[in-house]
Design a protein around this motif. Structure first.
Motif, PDB file in Angstrom:
ATOM      1  N   VAL A  16      43.228  51.245  43.420  1.00  0.00           N
ATOM      2  CA  VAL A  16      44.212  50.912  42.531  1.00  0.00           C
ATOM      3  C   VAL A  16      45.323  51.912  43.004  1.00  0.00           C
ATOM      4  O   VAL A  16      46.548  51.532  42.777  1.00  0.00           O
ATOM      5  CB  VAL A  16      43.716  51.677  41.252  1.00  0.00           C
ATOM      6  CG1 VAL A  16      44.711  52.198  40.196  1.00  0.00           C
ATOM      7  CG2 VAL A  16      42.524  50.811  40.637  1.00  0.00           C
ATOM      8  N   ALA A  17      45.237  53.020  43.535  1.00  0.00           N
ATOM      9  CA  ALA A  17      46.220  53.916  44.084  1.00  0.00           C
ATOM     10  C   ALA A  17      47.268  53.029  44.879  1.00  0.00           C
ATOM     11  O   ALA A  17      48.364  53.100  45.077  1.00  0.00           O
ATOM     12  CB  ALA A  17      45.876  55.188  44.503  1.00  0.00           C
ATOM     13  N   VAL A  18      46.440  52.430  46.037  1.00  0.00           N
ATOM     14  CA  VAL A  18      47.203  51.861  47.229  1.00  0.00           C
ATOM     15  C   VAL A  18      48.022  50.623  46.385  1.00  0.00           C
ATOM     16  O   VAL A  18      49.221  50.366  46.756  1.00  0.00           O
ATOM     17  CB  VAL A  18      46.309  51.062  48.162  1.00  0.00           C
ATOM     18  CG1 VAL A  18      46.911  50.184  48.949  1.00  0.00           C
ATOM     19  CG2 VAL A  18      45.689  52.253  49.024  1.00  0.00           C
ATOM     20  N   THR A  19      47.413  49.919  45.600  1.00  0.00           N
ATOM     21  CA  THR A  19      47.985  48.765  44.791  1.00  0.00           C
ATOM     22  C   THR A  19      49.529  49.212  44.280  1.00  0.00           C
ATOM     23  O   THR A  19      50.405  48.715  44.084  1.00  0.00           O
ATOM     24  CB  THR A  19      47.204  48.175  43.831  1.00  0.00           C
ATOM     25  OG1 THR A  19      46.046  47.464  44.707  1.00  0.00           O
ATOM     26  CG2 THR A  19      47.796  46.849  43.244  1.00  0.00           C
ATOM     27  N   GLY A  20      48.985  50.462  43.433  1.00  0.00           N
ATOM     28  CA  GLY A  20      50.333  51.019  42.736  1.00  0.00           C
ATOM     29  C   GLY A  20      51.680  51.331  43.679  1.00  0.00           C
ATOM     30  O   GLY A  20      52.648  51.212  43.432  1.00  0.00           O
ATOM     31  N   GLY A  21      50.892  52.114  44.721  1.00  0.00           N
ATOM     32  CA  GLY A  21      51.965  52.350  45.534  1.00  0.00           C
ATOM     33  C   GLY A  21      52.763  51.320  46.170  1.00  0.00           C
ATOM     34  O   GLY A  21      54.286  51.347  46.127  1.00  0.00           O
ATOM     35  N   VAL A  22      52.173  50.206  46.447  1.00  0.00           N
ATOM     36  CA  VAL A  22      52.874  49.257  47.023  1.00  0.00           C
ATOM     37  C   VAL A  22      53.685  48.585  46.068  1.00  0.00           C
ATOM     38  O   VAL A  22      54.959  48.235  46.218  1.00  0.00           O
ATOM     39  CB  VAL A  22      51.795  48.081  47.752  1.00  0.00           C
ATOM     40  CG1 VAL A  22      52.391  46.689  48.040  1.00  0.00           C
ATOM     41  CG2 VAL A  22      51.090  48.565  48.791  1.00  0.00           C
ATOM     42  N   ALA A  23      53.431  48.703  44.769  1.00  0.00           N
ATOM     43  CA  ALA A  23      54.238  48.082  43.821  1.00  0.00           C
ATOM     44  C   ALA A  23      55.188  48.700  43.420  1.00  0.00           C
ATOM     45  O   ALA A  23      56.190  48.164  43.153  1.00  0.00           O
ATOM     46  CB  ALA A  23      53.229  47.887  42.354  1.00  0.00           C
ATOM     47  N   GLY A  45      60.289  47.580  35.775  1.00  0.00           N
ATOM     48  CA  GLY A  45      59.106  47.519  35.005  1.00  0.00           C
ATOM     49  C   GLY A  45      57.926  47.268  35.978  1.00  0.00           C
ATOM     50  O   GLY A  45      56.822  48.099  35.817  1.00  0.00           O
ATOM     51  N   THR A  46      57.998  46.658  36.978  1.00  0.00           N
ATOM     52  CA  THR A  46      56.909  46.613  38.167  1.00  0.00           C
ATOM     53  C   THR A  46      56.727  47.798  38.774  1.00  0.00           C
ATOM     54  O   THR A  46      55.667  48.015  38.872  1.00  0.00           O
ATOM     55  CB  THR A  46      57.311  45.430  38.902  1.00  0.00           C
ATOM     56  OG1 THR A  46      57.537  44.195  38.326  1.00  0.00           O
ATOM     57  CG2 THR A  46      56.256  45.230  39.972  1.00  0.00           C
ATOM     58  N   ALA A  47      57.897  48.406  38.926  1.00  0.00           N
ATOM     59  CA  ALA A  47      57.830  49.558  39.795  1.00  0.00           C
ATOM     60  C   ALA A  47      56.994  50.765  38.830  1.00  0.00           C
ATOM     61  O   ALA A  47      56.248  51.823  39.218  1.00  0.00           O
ATOM     62  CB  ALA A  47      59.152  50.330  40.120  1.00  0.00           C
ATOM     63  N   LEU A  48      57.547  50.798  37.827  1.00  0.00           N
ATOM     64  CA  LEU A  48      56.826  51.789  36.574  1.00  0.00           C
ATOM     65  C   LEU A  48      55.405  51.431  36.497  1.00  0.00           C
ATOM     66  O   LEU A  48      54.522  52.409  36.268  1.00  0.00           O
ATOM     67  CB  LEU A  48      57.556  51.676  35.276  1.00  0.00           C
ATOM     68  CG  LEU A  48      59.003  52.254  35.305  1.00  0.00           C
ATOM     69  CD1 LEU A  48      59.524  52.139  33.747  1.00  0.00           C
ATOM     70  CD2 LEU A  48      58.935  53.964  35.427  1.00  0.00           C
ATOM     71  N   THR A  49      54.998  50.115  36.463  1.00  0.00           N
ATOM     72  CA  THR A  49      53.709  49.657  36.296  1.00  0.00           C
ATOM     73  C   THR A  49      52.927  50.261  37.642  1.00  0.00           C
ATOM     74  O   THR A  49      51.951  50.730  37.634  1.00  0.00           O
ATOM     75  CB  THR A  49      53.312  48.426  36.279  1.00  0.00           C
ATOM     76  OG1 THR A  49      54.129  47.787  35.224  1.00  0.00           O
ATOM     77  CG2 THR A  49      52.152  47.866  36.163  1.00  0.00           C
ATOM     78  N   GLY A  50      53.595  50.202  38.757  1.00  0.00           N
ATOM     79  CA  GLY A  50      52.838  50.816  40.046  1.00  0.00           C
ATOM     80  C   GLY A  50      52.846  52.142  39.980  1.00  0.00           C
ATOM     81  O   GLY A  50      51.534  52.683  40.537  1.00  0.00           O
ATOM     82  N   ALA A  51      53.861  52.943  39.540  1.00  0.00           N
ATOM     83  CA  ALA A  51      54.051  54.292  39.495  1.00  0.00           C
ATOM     84  C   ALA A  51      52.598  54.646  38.465  1.00  0.00           C
ATOM     85  O   ALA A  51      51.765  55.703  39.260  1.00  0.00           O
ATOM     86  CB  ALA A  51      54.987  54.982  39.016  1.00  0.00           C
ATOM     87  N   ALA A  52      52.446  53.899  37.508  1.00  0.00           N
ATOM     88  CA  ALA A  52      51.492  54.569  36.426  1.00  0.00           C
ATOM     89  C   ALA A  52      50.171  54.259  37.156  1.00  0.00           C
ATOM     90  O   ALA A  52      49.009  55.116  36.983  1.00  0.00           O
ATOM     91  CB  ALA A  52      51.450  53.564  35.146  1.00  0.00           C
ATOM     92  N   GLY A  53      49.891  53.244  37.961  1.00  0.00           N
ATOM     93  CA  GLY A  53      48.686  52.767  38.562  1.00  0.00           C
ATOM     94  C   GLY A  53      48.413  53.646  39.687  1.00  0.00           C
ATOM     95  O   GLY A  53      47.133  54.172  39.922  1.00  0.00           O
TER      96      GLY A  53
END
Lengths: 650, 220
Positions: free
Chosen positions: A80-87, A34-42
């Motif tokens: 947001v993109a950086v945070t998403g990528g890290v997530a 779920g976290t990875a998918l959230t990050g991908a969407a972010g």
């Protein structure tokens, strides 16, 4: 509905759904995926926003009085993109690491919301949510350990002091503007004194979040004690938001400012960079080392931001754009390699149970994948040509060097010093990461735990691999990201024209040449060696018997020459304890050597404050005797005094 | 009711309110204190009734009935039961401030209350507003009782005295703060007294006395 809005909405929905699902089904796979998918969407939302699809959203009913409003523009989109990528990397890693916690996706969500906030109220709420969720994650696991609770306490106090500082600054700002939305703040006309107050207050708050010296004391405590994927999220994504806040308030809302603001930022950045990397070079704790390196990298980013502000103030938008682009690119690069390094450190901790470099070593045989990936991360972190950090640090140096000719006196002094600081930092970073990789992973194992290490599960390897892929892409093809970063930098006065910069820097070509050179040299050596006949023999050991692990360099001994050079700066505490034989004082039985490098800034600045607080606390205890009547009496006398004051003054 | 009669009745009831508060400070016998407290409840009821008659408000009559039931009936009954459970007649043996000093302090508090509420009185100089200082005095005396008396029951009486004062203050300044608020506050007070009663019984069972200063050893 544009793509940014759709994907950002998806990220929010996914994070909330994951949190609920994690409460119902507390499984690591659920939380991680779920976290990875959230990050991908972010990540998708951020990329869409950077490429021009910004959106605004106002929800007046969500919070009383102020309402909630979001705007995702290019600058916010980058973060947001950086945070998403890290997530994404941390989420994949979390599918087979740590406890399943519903807080993890909420933390990612809070970090995604901060750069999208478009009013003071919204920003503060999201900021506080981010701080609280990260605090819960830091103390969530292993809360019975004393180090963890101490780290949690430090973090809680420092982050809330920072929050109060930001709160005061933005409240002063909003009080001088018609409304508290960012659009209204941009229109506000502030007197120089007020805008300086706002800037200094918010700088203190944002700098404490970014771990900038002298507000860094929480960082090397909290980041190592958190579970490793949380460390990665904090160290690679959360600290960036301090930089985001500084850029947003300093450039966007206040529209630049006088030179001394940015000289201050530059000085803080240079100080943090040198101090952070010196502490990291001396450190023997793998995760603490990485945490201190975060301070260093945020310092470098702040050098870039400060230089950009300086160039803006002296009317040189091209150089300002270049410096901003360098700073933001370094944010992206640092996020990539710090994610990888923290995840790999977590893998080491998982495989061996220790993070003391002096007790590691020899992981190359037992944990080959982790070793290779940490190697990639270490290369990326040291500012050498095929590394990720090289590109942004090189850009930063270019900006600083080219800023010299048209500048005034203060700039003419500040910029060369900054160049020296960046260069020194880059050199020390190489030493630090050679130490971390060489001592930690190569040679022979120095302890039972290291010798019996086991490679980590596939989920963790996949998480690290994603981060490593990010590092490699950023190192070889920075031109993919650079235009986006430059786009993110077009805020207010700062615009960037990248003519002549991408042309003169081609990391891909550079790496290609390097590989060719290595192959040619290797082939040449092989060719020379192959002519002789091979003979297997023991390594030369001066006749001292078979080489044992005790003869290796340890992290302490590797850093020893450096420690001698910087003896006056770091002031290490050495303790040599010699035990003699009972029969004769001339025969030595054992020598014990202990070295610790306390943080001098911390000792000078924090110890007096803590001592004063403690004294106050002791004084306060004598007020509380346990008598109910005394407590009631305090209330009664205070009430009477207040009434008397009222009666007299009216 | 003519205006003069209204003003005289108002002054009379407020005087009774103040007098009972001072009496509570003066007497040491706990059963007498509880009886005086019931008397004060009656005085408060009379005050509300006078206001109700003057305003011709049905709601105020309801409040008066409620005040009578709660403050002159139920609360004194609960306190008496607590005292009866203890057996032998109880006295407030050694108050932290002796009786003579307490009465002097009450005089000072009255001055203070008058000085503080002067702006409120000048704001709307109606007969009811003239009586505001009395209500403030009752609040302060209640707090004083709370601070200086050792026995758990007299502490509860002090707390209730404060609440009586606050109720009177609310009625005098606004002529009724609304039935719902009044009922809510009364329920609160009732619950607080019930809890304190249980607490007092437990304290006595554990320590054999209800002197609150015996709890000093319980701090961290």
């Amino acid at each position: 509905m544009n793509p940014a809005q759709v994907t950002f909405g998806a990220a929010v929905a996914l994070a909330l759904a994951t949190a609920v699902a994690a409460i119902v089904v507390p499984r690591r796979v659920v939380v991680g995926a779920g976290t990875a998918l959230t990050g991908a969407a972010g990540l998708a939302a951020g990329v869409a926003a950077v490429s021009g699809h910004s959106f605004s959203l106002v929800l007046p009913g969500l919070l009383p009085l102020s309402g909630v409003s979001f705007t995702l523009d290019a600058l916010g989109g980058l973060f947001v993109a950086v945070t998403g990528g890290v997530a994404v990397a941390a989420g994949v890693y979390a599918t087979s690491y740590g406890k399943a916690s519903a807080v993890l996706p909420m933390f990612v969500l809070a970090m995604l919301l901060v750069p999208a906030a478009a009013s003071v109220g919204t920003l503060l709420v999201c900021w506080e949510l981010m701080a609280l969720f990260s605090l819960l994650l830091v103390i969530g696991e292993n809360r019975s350990r004393a180090e963890v609770t101490s780290a949690g306490r430090w973090y809680a106090v420092m982050t809330h002091l920072g929050f109060v500082s930001i709160l005061c600054g933005l409240m002063v700002f909003a009080a001088h503007a018609p409304a508290d939305s960012f659009a209204a703040l941009r229109e506000a006309r502030l007197s120089p004194a007020v805008s300086a107050t706002v800037f200094v207050l918010t700088l203190a708050g944002f700098a404490s979040k970014a771990g900038i010296v002298p507000l860094h004391a929480w960082l090397p405590r909290a980041h190592p004690e958190a579970p490793s994927h949380v460390s990665a999220l904090m160290s690679a994504a959360m600290v960036n938001l301090g930089v985001y806040g500084l850029v947003r308030v300093g450039f966007d809302l206040l529209g630049g400012g006088p030179r001394w603001w940015w000289l201050l930022v530059l000085a803080l950045g240079a100080l943090s960079a040198v101090h952070g990397i010196l502490q990291a070079a001396m450190s023997t704790d793998l995760k603490r080392l990485l945490g201190q390196s975060t301070t260093e990298n945020m310092g470098l980013v702040l050098v870039g931001v400060g230089a950009a502000g300086l160039f803006t103030a002296s009317g040189n938008p091209v150089l300002a754009g270049l410096a901003t682009a360098a700073a933001l690119l370094h944010v992206v690069n640092h996020a990539a390699f710090k994610t990888l390094l923290f995840l790999a450190a977590g893998a080491v901790l998982h495989g061996t149970g220790t993070r003391d470099l002096d007790a590691l070593g020899g992981l190359r045989r037992t944990m080959p994948v982790t070793t290779a990936l940490f190697g990639v991360g270490a290369l990326a972190a040291s500012a050498l040509p095929p590394g990720t950090a090289f590109v942004s640090e090189w850009l930063l140096l270019q900006a600083l060097v080219h800023g010299l000719p048209p500048s005034g006196v203060d700039t003419a002094i500040a910029l060369p010093v900054a160049v020296a600081a960046v260069a020194l930092t880059a050199g020390l970073a190489v030493v630090t990461f050679v130490k971390a990789f060489g001592v930690g992973f190569l040679a022979k194992p120095r302890s039972e735990a290291a010798a019996n290490a086991r490679e980590v599960p596939y989920g963790m390897r996949a998480g690290m691999a994603i981060a490593a892929l990010g590092c490699v892409v950023l190192a070889l093809l920075p031109s993919l990201v650079l235009p986006a970063v430059a786009g993110g930098a077009t805020t207010g006065l700062v615009t960037l024209r990248l003519t002549g910069v991408t042309g003169s820097l081609s990391p891909l070509l550079l790496t290609l040449w390097l590989v060719v050179a290595v192959v040619v040299v290797a082939a040449g050596v092989r060719g020379v060696v192959a002519r002789r006949t091979r003979r297997d023999a023991r390594l030369w050991d001066c006749g001292g018997g078979p080489m044992s692990a005790r003869m290796e360099y340890t992290a302490t001994s590797f850093a020893e020459p450096l420690q001698r050079v910087f003896d006056d700066v770091v002031q290490p505490e050495l303790d040599v304890h010699v035990t003699h034989h009972e029969e004769s004082r001339y025969l030595v039985r054992a020598v014990e050597f202990r070295r610790s490098v306390p943080d001098r800034v911390e000792r000078r600045l924090y110890a007096p404050v803590l001592a004063a607080t403690r004294a106050w606390g002791r004084a306060g205890r004598s007020l509380a005797t346990g008598s109910v009547h005394r407590y009631l009496g305090y209330g009664f006398y205070t009430l009477c005094a207040a009434l008397l004051l009222l009666a007299v003054t009216r | 009711m003519t205006e003069t009669v209204y003003v005289q009745l108002l002054d009379l009831t407020c005087g009774a309110l103040l007098l009972t508060a001072v009496l509570i400070l003066w007497r040491r016998d706990l059963s007498v204190i509880v009886r005086v407290f019931a008397l004060q409840g009656a005085a408060l009821t009379a005050l509300v009734a006078v206001l109700a008659a003057h305003e011709r408000s049905g709601e105020l009559w309801v409040i008066a009935a409620g005040v009578l039931a709660l403050r002159a009936g139920l609360l004194p009954y609960l306190l008496r039961r607590t005292l009866a459970a203890a057996g032998e007649p109880q006295r407030e043996a050694r108050p932290l401030v002796n009786v003579a000093a307490s009465l002097l302090a009450a005089a000072v508090l009255t001055f203070l209350a008058h000085a503080v509420s002067r702006p409120l009185v000048t704001l709307a100089p109606s007969p009811a507003a003239q009586a505001i200082p009395i209500a403030v005095t009752v609040v302060l005396i209640g707090f004083f009782v709370l601070v200086t008396r050792r026995h758990a029951v007299s502490q509860v009486v002090g707390f209730l005295l404060m609440d009586n004062g606050i109720t009177a203050l609310g009625l005098l300044t606004t002529t009724g703060v609304g039935l719902v608020v009044e009922v809510g506050v009364s329920l609160d007070v009732l619950l607080a007294v019930l809890v304190l009663q249980i607490l007092a019984v437990r304290i006595r069972e554990t320590f054999g006395d209800t002197d609150l200063d015996d709890l000093r050893e319980l701090r961290d």
